[in-house]
Design a protein around this motif. Structure first.
Motif, PDB file in Angstrom:
ATOM      1  N   LEU A   1      94.841-123.242   9.864  1.00 47.57           N
ATOM      2  CA  LEU A   1      93.401-122.601  10.304  1.00 47.57           C
ATOM      3  C   LEU A   1      93.506-122.364  11.845  1.00 47.57           C
ATOM      4  O   LEU A   1      92.982-121.220  12.286  1.00 47.57           O
ATOM      5  N   ARG A   2      94.147-123.245  12.475  1.00 45.16           N
ATOM      6  CA  ARG A   2      93.875-123.296  14.075  1.00 45.16           C
ATOM      7  C   ARG A   2      94.883-122.078  14.445  1.00 45.16           C
ATOM      8  O   ARG A   2      94.430-121.141  15.281  1.00 45.16           O
ATOM      9  N   ARG A   3      96.106-121.688  13.828  1.00 45.92           N
ATOM     10  CA  ARG A   3      96.843-120.478  14.096  1.00 45.92           C
ATOM     11  C   ARG A   3      95.939-119.419  13.820  1.00 45.92           C
ATOM     12  O   ARG A   3      96.089-118.324  14.561  1.00 45.92           O
ATOM     13  N   GLN A   4      95.074-119.184  12.621  1.00 38.45           N
ATOM     14  CA  GLN A   4      94.192-118.034  12.370  1.00 38.45           C
ATOM     15  C   GLN A   4      93.338-117.878  13.428  1.00 38.45           C
ATOM     16  O   GLN A   4      93.060-116.729  13.680  1.00 38.45           O
ATOM     17  N   PHE A   5      92.605-118.971  13.952  1.00 34.76           N
ATOM     18  CA  PHE A   5      91.751-118.725  15.217  1.00 34.76           C
ATOM     19  C   PHE A   5      92.312-118.435  16.035  1.00 34.76           C
ATOM     20  O   PHE A   5      91.745-117.337  16.753  1.00 34.76           O
ATOM     21  N   GLU A   6      93.608-118.686  16.578  1.00 34.08           N
ATOM     22  CA  GLU A   6      94.203-118.283  17.776  1.00 34.08           C
ATOM     23  C   GLU A   6      94.497-116.512  17.686  1.00 34.08           C
ATOM     24  O   GLU A   6      94.324-116.130  18.837  1.00 34.08           O
ATOM     25  N   ALA A   7      94.773-116.178  16.461  1.00 34.71           N
ATOM     26  CA  ALA A   7      95.039-114.733  16.315  1.00 34.71           C
ATOM     27  C   ALA A   7      93.866-113.936  16.130  1.00 34.71           C
ATOM     28  O   ALA A   7      93.947-113.065  16.758  1.00 34.71           O
ATOM     29  N   ARG A   8      92.681-114.679  15.835  1.00 28.93           N
ATOM     30  CA  ARG A   8      91.647-113.899  15.473  1.00 28.93           C
ATOM     31  C   ARG A   8      90.562-113.772  16.367  1.00 28.93           C
ATOM     32  O   ARG A   8      89.672-112.806  16.755  1.00 28.93           O
ATOM     33  N   SER A   9      90.480-115.049  17.142  1.00 24.72           N
ATOM     34  CA  SER A   9      89.271-115.091  18.029  1.00 24.72           C
ATOM     35  C   SER A   9      89.966-115.892  19.452  1.00 24.72           C
ATOM     36  O   SER A   9      89.540-117.031  19.776  1.00 24.72           O
ATOM     37  N   PRO A  10      90.922-115.288  20.055  1.00 25.94           N
ATOM     38  CA  PRO A  10      91.628-115.795  21.211  1.00 25.94           C
ATOM     39  C   PRO A  10      90.474-116.124  22.203  1.00 25.94           C
ATOM     40  O   PRO A  10      89.813-115.201  22.683  1.00 25.94           O
TER      41      PRO A  10
END
Length: 96
Positions: free
Chosen positions: A47-56
């Motif tokens: 989930l954290r990786r998705q946040f980093e990719a989607r909402s940097p």
């Protein structure tokens, strides 16, 4: 300093295929300065990786409890950067 609004989501009660979509939907509905608290039975690294990719640059990730049986993560919504708001912090008439 004002009290921060925190919305808690216990992902253990959500079917796995709906979890991330529900979390992102809730995050997108937050105002800057508000936060989500995610409760899970494992470290939500994907989930954290998705946040980093989607909402940097739009969130802050903090572990409130780090296992081994229960994980609690607070995801704070940050103010949009100048690049995301059209070049000015006051785009749309919203200075913070």
């Amino acid at each position: 300093m004002s009290t921060q609004t925190v919305t808690q989501i216990d992902v253990r009660t959500i079917p796995p295929y709906e979890r991330h979509a529900q979390i992102f939907g809730s995050f997108d509905g937050l105002q800057a300065g508000q936060a989500l608290e995610i409760v899970n039975d494992h470290d939500p690294v994907p989930l954290r990786r998705q946040f980093e990719a989607r909402s940097p640059g739009q969130f802050a990730w903090s572990y409130l409890q780090a296992g081994p049986a229960l994980w609690r993560v607070q995801i704070d919504k940050l103010a949009a950067s100048a690049d995301e708001s059209g070049g000015s912090c006051c785009s749309g008439g919203a200075c913070g």
